[in-house]
Motif scaffolding. Structure first.
Motif, mmCIF file in Angstrom:
data_model
loop_
_atom_site.group_PDB
_atom_site.id
_atom_site.type_symbol
_atom_site.label_atom_id
_atom_site.label_comp_id
_atom_site.label_asym_id
_atom_site.label_seq_id
_atom_site.Cartn_x
_atom_site.Cartn_y
_atom_site.Cartn_z
ATOM 1 N N LEU A 131 -2.219 1.945 -13.492
ATOM 2 C CA LEU A 131 -1.255 1.134 -12.239
ATOM 3 C C LEU A 131 -3.227 0.864 -11.218
ATOM 4 O O LEU A 131 -4.105 1.701 -11.141
ATOM 5 N N ALA A 132 -2.716 -0.231 -10.779
ATOM 6 C CA ALA A 132 -4.288 -0.826 -9.915
ATOM 7 C C ALA A 132 -4.400 -0.259 -8.776
ATOM 8 O O ALA A 132 -3.902 0.501 -8.221
ATOM 9 N N ASP A 133 -5.552 0.401 -8.553
ATOM 10 C CA ASP A 133 -6.127 1.265 -7.608
ATOM 11 C C ASP A 133 -5.579 0.601 -5.735
ATOM 12 O O ASP A 133 -6.016 0.853 -4.902
ATOM 13 N N LYS A 134 -5.755 -1.119 -5.623
ATOM 14 C CA LYS A 134 -4.570 -1.822 -4.970
ATOM 15 C C LYS A 134 -4.084 -2.947 -5.291
ATOM 16 O O LYS A 134 -4.038 -2.950 -6.415
ATOM 17 N N LEU A 155 2.206 1.867 -3.279
ATOM 18 C CA LEU A 155 1.512 1.713 -4.101
ATOM 19 C C LEU A 155 0.874 3.389 -4.276
ATOM 20 O O LEU A 155 1.040 3.858 -5.114
ATOM 21 N N LEU A 156 0.855 4.127 -3.294
ATOM 22 C CA LEU A 156 1.022 5.457 -2.648
ATOM 23 C C LEU A 156 2.237 6.381 -3.192
ATOM 24 O O LEU A 156 1.922 7.332 -3.737
ATOM 25 N N LEU A 169 -8.445 -5.948 -14.409
ATOM 26 C CA LEU A 169 -8.236 -4.741 -14.131
ATOM 27 C C LEU A 169 -8.419 -3.848 -15.713
ATOM 28 O O LEU A 169 -8.639 -4.854 -16.796
ATOM 29 N N SER A 182 1.069 -2.910 -12.412
ATOM 30 C CA SER A 182 0.891 -1.328 -13.890
ATOM 31 C C SER A 182 0.278 -2.507 -15.135
ATOM 32 O O SER A 182 0.726 -3.238 -15.549
ATOM 33 N N THR A 203 1.634 6.304 -6.702
ATOM 34 C CA THR A 203 0.509 7.239 -7.110
ATOM 35 C C THR A 203 1.213 9.155 -7.131
ATOM 36 O O THR A 203 0.344 9.904 -8.604
ATOM 37 N N GLU A 262 1.047 -1.303 -0.235
ATOM 38 C CA GLU A 262 -0.320 0.013 -0.353
ATOM 39 C C GLU A 262 0.884 1.204 0.147
ATOM 40 O O GLU A 262 0.348 2.252 -0.929
#
Length: 301
Positions: free
Chosen positions: A227-230, A175-176, A223, A242, A179, A172
């Motif tokens: 970029l996948a959101d989780k 991922l942040l 998907l 991604s 983003t 996580e």
């Protein structure tokens, strides 16, 4: 920890998180109403087929092949299989079939094959039936989508709950970071990924269905590009994904699927004919200690 990813990403990026170890296939539980004669849970039921007893030793050996939610159901499934086997063997003996053993067969398998070839007659599916099935199910006949994928694998053992939690948290965080800075994917993959694909910036190349482990594939092919959101979870750990490109599958013409359709329909007809044949044998036999009737009960596993 050594990587068990097996994605093939280190060899030019073809394939993704596949493994020589296949996910075990779990058969869906069958709704049954077992009827067995036994004086206690520890004893085996007393069953006979036309006067021939199904021995406790045979049931004890057979039950290992019938996993179930309870001992009673497992014993029922094992007993049912042995009764059907005995019925077939008695029919083979009554007909006096001369067995021609094929490659890889034992005498019992060869005799059973010969019996079914002789007594279960199945009409061939004609072309019109196959075409009609195709026209009524066009949505099922598409080539698989193709994805260009990058990932960062945060590896952890499937049975290590604490490591799984920590890996999920780290995924996580990554991922942040992605983003906020999408261009850092290759850098983060090289630093954190446990997959050999990190040498190619996390690239798995073009991935089609069947190239990833099933639990990841089910998520991956839902998907959209980007970029996948989780993070996505698999037996290997958590994946930051991604999707760089998604090429949707194309509708297939009838000619490309005709053989598969005919095989599928023929198999369905064969299964119905086989169940009817076994029901005939059951109806004509003196079976004691177990109830096998029920149109919805699968008689052959």
């Amino acid at each position: 920890m050594t990587s068990g990813c097996g994605c093939g990403g280190g060899n030019g990026g073809s394939g993704g998180c596949g493994s020589a170890t296949q996910e075990p296939v779990v058969e869906a539980p069958v709704a049954l109403e077992p009827e067995l004669i036994a004086s206690s849970e520890q004893q085996w039921p007393i069953i006979s087929v036309n006067g021939v007893a199904i021995t406790p030793e045979a049931m004890a050996l057979e039950v290992q092949y019938h996993p179930a939610q309870s001992r009673e159901e497992a014993v029922y499934l094992a007993a049912r299989a042995l009764v059907i086997r005995e019925l077939l063997q008695q029919r083979i003996a009554a007909l006096g079939l001369a067995v021609d053993i094929g490659a890889g067969e034992n005498p019992e398998e060869a005799a059973t094959r010969l019996l079914l070839e002789r007594e279960v007659k199945v009409p061939e599916c004609d072309e019109a039936t196959c075409v009609r099935f195709f026209e009524n199910n066009r949505g099922r006949f598409h080539s698989a989508p193709l994805l260009a994928v990058r990932h960062i694998l945060l590896e952890c053992a499937p049975d290590d709950a604490e490591a799984r939690h920590l890996a999920h948290v780290q995924a996580e965080v990554l991922l942040l970071s992605l983003t906020q800075n999408p261009g850092s994917f290759a850098e983060l993959a090289l630093k954190y990924s446990a997959c050999p694909s990190k040498a190619q910036g996390g690239s798995l190349g073009q991935v089609s269905k069947g190239q990833t482990v099933p639990e990841l594939e089910r998520q991956l092919f839902t998907l959209a590009p980007g970029l996948a959101d989780k993070p996505l979870e698999s037996r290997y750990g958590w994946h930051v994904i991604s999707v760089d490109q998604r090429i949707e599958g194309q509708a297939l013409p009838y000619e490309a699927v005709a053989t598969a359709i005919r095989t599928q329909l023929q198999q369905g007809v064969w299964q119905k004919a086989l169940v009817q044949y076994l029901q005939t044998l059951i109806g004509a036999a003196d079976i004691r200690g177990i109830a096998l009737q029920g149109a919805d009960s699968p008689l052959v596993q």
